[in-house]
Design an enzyme around this catalytic site. Sequence first.
Site, mmCIF file in Angstrom:
data_model
loop_
_atom_site.group_PDB
_atom_site.id
_atom_site.type_symbol
_atom_site.label_atom_id
_atom_site.label_comp_id
_atom_site.label_asym_id
_atom_site.label_seq_id
_atom_site.Cartn_x
_atom_site.Cartn_y
_atom_site.Cartn_z
ATOM 1 N N LYS A 1 -19.267 88.448 72.203
ATOM 2 C CA LYS A 1 -18.231 87.512 71.768
ATOM 3 C C LYS A 1 -17.245 87.335 72.906
ATOM 4 O O LYS A 1 -16.609 88.291 73.354
ATOM 5 C CB LYS A 1 -17.520 88.045 70.522
ATOM 6 C CG LYS A 1 -16.368 87.145 70.103
ATOM 7 C CD LYS A 1 -15.818 87.512 68.741
ATOM 8 C CE LYS A 1 -14.644 86.615 68.395
ATOM 9 N NZ LYS A 1 -14.112 86.894 67.062
ATOM 10 N N LYS B 1 -21.495 84.290 70.831
ATOM 11 C CA LYS B 1 -20.434 83.398 70.365
ATOM 12 C C LYS B 1 -19.453 83.110 71.484
ATOM 13 O O LYS B 1 -19.029 84.071 72.128
ATOM 14 C CB LYS B 1 -19.722 84.093 69.204
ATOM 15 C CG LYS B 1 -18.525 83.356 68.682
ATOM 16 C CD LYS B 1 -17.870 84.153 67.602
ATOM 17 C CE LYS B 1 -16.644 83.390 67.151
ATOM 18 N NZ LYS B 1 -15.834 84.138 66.264
#
Length: 342
Positions: free
Chosen positions: A214, A267
């Site tokens: 992330k 992400k």
Amino acid sequence: MLPASSTTNKPSNPLQRPRRLRRTATLRRMVRENTLTVDDLIYPMFVTEGEAQLVEIASMPGCYRYSLDLLLKEIAEVSELGINAMPTAVNYALFPVIPENKKDDTGTQSYNPEGLVQQTVKAIKQAIPEIVVITDVALDPFTTHGHDGLVDENGTILNDPTVEVLVKMALSQAAAGADFVAPSDMMDGRVGAIRKALDAEGYINVGILAYSAKYASAYYGPFRDALDSAPKFGDKKTYQMDAANAREALKEIELDIAEGADIIMVKPALAYLDIICRVKSATNLPVAAYNVSGEYAMIKAAAQMGWIDEKQVILESLTSMKRAGADLILTYFAKEVALMLM
Ligand code: PBG
């Protein structure tokens, strides 16, 4: 206009003509390498307190904060969109909008057994038990300062004390009936700590969808509007990853797999397709991609201006994520895409 193409053979003919396979729609379908299906989609939704509340998120047109009653209606409707009579082809990730007066420095509402997320999970599982419900594990919706973890007096985000709170949060979500908990906080060691605690409490079948790679991304802006959760000071760069790094993503997934993750996630998605591709070749676990709020907002904005063909751009973007290697896609377009694919 030229006359219809000549079929006569000329000595200069190339032996390979890739265009043969693109000649008709049927041929193109026959040789298509990747197909987007509704089964792969996870629909992130925002739940808010109260009743009969439906508030559109300004920077995410078409996305709403739903109170539980309306969320249940929407989920029932979207579940009907499954292809091949699959009752629940679109699954859910839930994010709570917490009023300011319930936020505090340490995010205590995050593990309240009667908290908004916990109540919502219970209600969804009661209404439509087959639905896969995924709950986010991070403190930012619950903290006054908007960070994903506990903060000391110097503004440092504390790792291990945060993990202790995340474990309580994950356990309370499992108790409410979540199928997967999804740590999105990027603290070190949280996947292992959550796995151990879940197992110790008997939740051996509750899975972990780990936000493993992330990145500290400006593409999360509209999501933070949706939750009123923008950090009040500093940024998230001491815990979320540096956008310039790729090998570090492989290190993060390796750790999360060793710690017990069932599914790993990259992400954002669109600006990180190379990472999805590298992660996919480095693991045999399912790989999820998060088509985040900023990616959604950009397409919606350009479409509203009449500058792009919205439907085609959505399908092309999501297909590129599959092509890169994503098995699952979290996307705010889930409902629209389910309708398009019907
Ligand atoms: C919470 C969380 C965020 C997103 C998902 N979970 C925001 C953040 O980390 O700041 C972003 C999702 C999106 O932008 O669509 N930790």
